[in-house]
Design a protein around this motif. Sequence first.
Motif, PDB file in Angstrom:
ATOM      1  N   HIS A  70       0.823  -1.208   0.000  1.00 58.36           N
ATOM      2  CA  HIS A  70       0.000   0.000   0.000  1.00 58.36           C
ATOM      3  C   HIS A  70       0.864   1.269   0.000  1.00 58.36           C
ATOM      4  O   HIS A  70       0.464   2.299   0.545  1.00 58.36           O
ATOM      5  CB  HIS A  70      -0.934  -0.006   1.212  1.00 58.36           C
ATOM      6  CG  HIS A  70      -2.073  -0.968   1.085  1.00 58.36           C
ATOM      7  ND1 HIS A  70      -1.893  -2.343   1.133  1.00 58.36           N
ATOM      8  CD2 HIS A  70      -3.402  -0.763   0.907  1.00 58.36           C
ATOM      9  CE1 HIS A  70      -3.065  -2.935   1.011  1.00 58.36           C
ATOM     10  NE2 HIS A  70      -3.995  -2.008   0.858  1.00 58.36           N
ATOM     11  N   LYS A  85      -5.388   6.221  -3.253  1.00 61.96           N
ATOM     12  CA  LYS A  85      -6.318   5.517  -2.369  1.00 61.96           C
ATOM     13  C   LYS A  85      -5.578   4.447  -1.567  1.00 61.96           C
ATOM     14  O   LYS A  85      -5.764   4.310  -0.354  1.00 61.96           O
ATOM     15  CB  LYS A  85      -7.452   4.893  -3.174  1.00 61.96           C
ATOM     16  CG  LYS A  85      -8.500   4.161  -2.334  1.00 61.96           C
ATOM     17  CD  LYS A  85      -9.654   3.695  -3.220  1.00 61.96           C
ATOM     18  CE  LYS A  85     -10.746   3.013  -2.394  1.00 61.96           C
ATOM     19  NZ  LYS A  85     -10.297   1.717  -1.856  1.00 61.96           N
ATOM     20  N   GLU A  89      -4.841   4.053   2.552  1.00 62.90           N
ATOM     21  CA  GLU A  89      -5.292   2.870   3.284  1.00 62.90           C
ATOM     22  C   GLU A  89      -4.145   2.114   3.948  1.00 62.90           C
ATOM     23  O   GLU A  89      -4.363   1.077   4.581  1.00 62.90           O
ATOM     24  CB  GLU A  89      -6.043   1.931   2.331  1.00 62.90           C
ATOM     25  CG  GLU A  89      -7.363   2.518   1.834  1.00 62.90           C
ATOM     26  CD  GLU A  89      -8.036   1.664   0.776  1.00 62.90           C
ATOM     27  OE1 GLU A  89      -7.341   0.792   0.191  1.00 62.90           O
ATOM     28  OE2 GLU A  89      -9.225   1.873   0.518  1.00 62.90           O
ATOM     29  N   GLN A 190      -8.335   5.562   9.417  1.00 59.26           N
ATOM     30  CA  GLN A 190      -8.071   4.177   9.825  1.00 59.26           C
ATOM     31  C   GLN A 190      -6.621   3.966  10.238  1.00 59.26           C
ATOM     32  O   GLN A 190      -6.323   3.060  11.033  1.00 59.26           O
ATOM     33  CB  GLN A 190      -8.435   3.207   8.691  1.00 59.26           C
ATOM     34  CG  GLN A 190      -7.606   3.322   7.417  1.00 59.26           C
ATOM     35  CD  GLN A 190      -6.227   2.673   7.460  1.00 59.26           C
ATOM     36  OE1 GLN A 190      -6.027   1.691   8.158  1.00 59.26           O
ATOM     37  NE2 GLN A 190      -5.287   3.242   6.719  1.00 59.26           N
TER      38      GLN A 190
END
Length: 281
Positions: A70, A85, A89, A190
């Motif tokens: 990621h 994106k 994340e 998150q």
Amino acid sequence: MQIIKNNILQSTYHERPILTDVFYKQNQLKKPIVIFCHGYKGFKDWGAWDLMATEFAKRNHFFIKFNFSHNGGTVEKPIDFPDLKAFGENNYVKELNDLENIIDWISSNNEYKNEVTTDNITLIGHSRGGGIVTIKASESKRVSNVISWCGVSDYKVRFGTKETREKWKNDGVTYIQNSRTKQQLPHFYQFYENFIENESRLNIKRACEHMKTPHLIITGENDTTVVPQEGQNMHRWNPASKIVNIQGMNHTLGAKHPWEFDELPDELAEAISESIQFIRS
């Protein structure tokens, strides 16, 4: 004969793949494995990392570098951050899982079985990656050595103040500018939630205090991003570690992106030399 294989596709615990490079001499001699973890806003093809990998391979190590799943790169465009994106994340637990994936992969890979010694695995991490390898080494019996290059000593302080975290929670996302690409890179809330859920595991101080693995800490005298005091903190928490402060070295070990020279910067060459001596000792 030196072998370089780029962009090997790895499956992961997550939905996104890991792109991996290997550098080694094909000589049927079982070599110690070195796995390199890039830092925040980093990628495996950054700057002088190819030269670094080549140097380890020349010295008879099986060298692996990879993009965290990621980090914002894609299979088609592994350099820089086309997938914002995915970048948003990302979190530390995903990076620890990615590193576990790489250890699993090389430990069970028949293609390289005559070229590697799977009971001699060294982890090297730069910057944020230094924290990742420190935590992984403290919890994995498969790691033989761990080396932090300009590595962070505390993840929690990097989440800002209570006020900035409240705004982040309310907005759901916060942004940081990449000074090189000028992109606004997102972090979804998150990231902080995942940290709090796993705070004990992600405590680098705790990892150092419980470290049973030989531990080398390399800091840069002129590092203003992760100041040398962070390395000194880790050394204090793990007195059995070895610490080396390289004179004149900045956070990127004297390199930059792109690196348009055929030679390593002196500071990175010194960090490599110190690391190889440590692995051999």
